[in-house]
Design a protein around this motif. Structure first.
Motif, PDB file in Angstrom:
ATOM      1  N   PHE A   4      28.015 -13.867  60.905  1.00 49.22           N
ATOM      2  CA  PHE A   4      26.974 -14.821  61.316  1.00 49.22           C
ATOM      3  C   PHE A   4      26.101 -14.251  62.431  1.00 49.22           C
ATOM      4  CE2 PHE A   4      25.603 -18.716  63.602  1.00 49.22           C
ATOM      5  CZ  PHE A   4      24.915 -19.314  62.560  1.00 49.22           C
ATOM      6  N   LEU A   5      26.728 -13.635  63.421  1.00 48.03           N
ATOM      7  CA  LEU A   5      25.998 -13.177  64.603  1.00 48.03           C
ATOM      8  C   LEU A   5      25.361 -11.801  64.407  1.00 48.03           C
ATOM      9  CD1 LEU A   5      28.526 -14.341  67.360  1.00 48.03           C
ATOM     10  CD2 LEU A   5      26.351 -15.407  66.733  1.00 48.03           C
ATOM     11  N   TYR A  10      24.630 -10.239  61.163  1.00 44.33           N
ATOM     12  CA  TYR A  10      23.652 -10.236  60.080  1.00 44.33           C
ATOM     13  C   TYR A  10      22.647 -11.387  60.191  1.00 44.33           C
ATOM     14  CZ  TYR A  10      27.214  -7.117  58.161  1.00 44.33           C
ATOM     15  OH  TYR A  10      28.110  -6.101  57.987  1.00 44.33           O
ATOM     16  N   GLY A  11      23.101 -12.520  60.723  1.00 48.80           N
ATOM     17  CA  GLY A  11      22.206 -13.672  60.820  1.00 48.80           C
ATOM     18  C   GLY A  11      21.267 -13.609  62.009  1.00 48.80           C
ATOM     19  N   PHE A  12      21.804 -13.219  63.176  1.00 49.73           N
ATOM     20  CA  PHE A  12      21.005 -13.210  64.406  1.00 49.73           C
ATOM     21  C   PHE A  12      20.737 -11.807  64.938  1.00 49.73           C
ATOM     22  CE2 PHE A  12      22.621 -17.479  64.213  1.00 49.73           C
ATOM     23  CZ  PHE A  12      21.601 -18.253  64.746  1.00 49.73           C
ATOM     24  N   SER A  13      21.246 -10.789  64.242  1.00 48.41           N
ATOM     25  CA  SER A  13      21.002  -9.383  64.617  1.00 48.41           C
ATOM     26  C   SER A  13      21.382  -9.106  66.067  1.00 48.41           C
ATOM     27  CB  SER A  13      19.526  -9.021  64.392  1.00 48.41           C
ATOM     28  OG  SER A  13      19.156  -9.212  63.049  1.00 48.41           O
ATOM     29  N   LEU A  14      22.546  -9.618  66.493  1.00 54.43           N
ATOM     30  CA  LEU A  14      22.977  -9.423  67.876  1.00 54.43           C
ATOM     31  C   LEU A  14      23.742  -8.121  68.084  1.00 54.43           C
ATOM     32  CD1 LEU A  14      24.111 -13.027  68.916  1.00 54.43           C
ATOM     33  CD2 LEU A  14      21.985 -11.830  69.469  1.00 54.43           C
ATOM     34  N   GLY A  29      27.071  -9.570  69.300  1.00 49.74           N
ATOM     35  CA  GLY A  29      27.591 -10.477  68.286  1.00 49.74           C
ATOM     36  C   GLY A  29      29.078 -10.285  68.063  1.00 49.74           C
ATOM     37  N   TYR A  36      30.880 -11.770  71.142  1.00 52.89           N
ATOM     38  CA  TYR A  36      30.947 -13.238  71.140  1.00 52.89           C
ATOM     39  C   TYR A  36      31.926 -13.753  70.086  1.00 52.89           C
ATOM     40  CZ  TYR A  36      26.907 -13.512  74.263  1.00 52.89           C
ATOM     41  OH  TYR A  36      26.073 -13.413  75.339  1.00 52.89           O
TER      42      TYR A  36
END
Length: 313
Positions: A180-181, A183-187, A191, A194
């Motif tokens: 999620f973090l 691929y979704g938010f590119s963190l 990511g 977290y």
């Protein structure tokens, strides 16, 4: 003289097999972390690898303290002294929290200094990723320490299935959080950090809720009033500290090796991280048996002392 069998073959398998699964999950999720963050580049994998070597050393310390508490609790359980076993559970949670809180505070304020001290002048993007990951995961140290303490207490009751199920939930949250973090938010590295923090926090809360239930022979009696029993604390530290030092020696050797490899460049760090993660698979059976024997030795050791007459020569 009638012999009493405390641990049959079936009981041993019931104790050890969930531990094998639990240790396997911890390794495969580490592999998943490396695979999922690899899209962010070699610097991201290398930065996480540098921190994980230090974190593994701390995890060994938490696990060793938990083992010390588990042995003490298992001895009380073997003597049918449930009240003292619960006191030992309280003290174990307290010790693990205080120790991990000190380490967390130090890691939050001195992470870059510590990384520079151990690894020297690695490339700037690698160091930046390492500092980011170290800062975020340092917050999870108290959660991880308390999780290990509760898992050790459940094992001392011959109940390794609980820690296996909670570990499974923790690892699923970690993988889903990574996806999620990252691929979704590119963190990227943040990511992964977290996701690790959230999964450890959830596992800690679940374990605290479970270990509070009075239906278990060993449980903590209060979240806020853990008490202070110096003799029990000394017993826990008497077992846990030497165990921590012994386990740390091997991990310190790996830390020195990682420090040497870091001078070879980012690609070498990343390659060593991937190979080390896979190599850990070979240690799983021995680690699981070692954790299981803590319960066996704790309960059987006290049973033998209390039911047999020994003369020291």
């Amino acid at each position: 003289m009638e012999q009493t069998e405390l641990f049959s073959r079936e009981k041993l398998l019931k104790l050890i097999l969930p531990l094998v699964v639990e240790q396997l999950l911890s390794v495969t999720v580490g592999m998943a972390d490396m695979i999922m963050v690899s899209g962010a580049g070699e610097a991201a994998v290398s930065g996480i690898s540098l921190v994980n070597t230090i974190s593994n050393l701390l995890i060994m310390m938490f696990a060793a303290l938990a083992s010390g508490g588990a042995v003490v609790a298992a001895q009380y359980l073997g003597s049918k002294d449930r009240k003292s076993a619960c006191k030992a559970a309280n003290q174990l949670v307290l010790i693990c929290f205080l120790t991990s809180a000190v380490i967390m505070i130090f890691s939050l304020f001195a992470n870059r200094w510590l990384l520079n001290l151990i690894y020297g002048n690695v490339e700037k993007d690698v160091m930046d990723n390492a500092v980011t990951y170290f800062y975020i995961t340092a917050i999870s140290f108290p959660f991880l320490a308390i999780y290990n303490a509760c898992a050790g207490l459940f094992r001392s009751m011959n109940n390794s299935k609980i820690s296996m199920l909670v570990s499974t939930a923790m690892n699923i949250i970690n993988i889903v959080g990574n996806a999620f973090l990252i691929y979704g938010f590119s963190l990227g590295v943040a990511g992964v950090g977290y996701a690790t923090l959230i999964s450890r926090a959830v596992a800690c809360v679940i374990m605290l809720i479970l270990i509070r239930k009075t239906k278990y022979e060993i449980h903590i009696t209060s979240y806020r009033k853990l008490g202070w029993f110096p003799q029990i604390i000394r017993n826990i530290l008497h077992i846990g500290v030497p165990n921590a030092l012994e386990n740390s020696m091997f991990q310190i050797g790996k830390l020195f090796t990682q420090s040497l490899i870091s001078s070879f460049g980012t690609a070498s760090i990343a390659a060593n991280a991937c190979a080390s993660t896979v190599e850990t698979l070979a240690d799983i059976p021995a680690m699981a048996i070692g954790l299981g024997l803590i319960t066996v030795v704790g309960q059987c050791g006290y049973f033998c002392i209390s039911t047999c007459n020994f003369r020291l020569v």
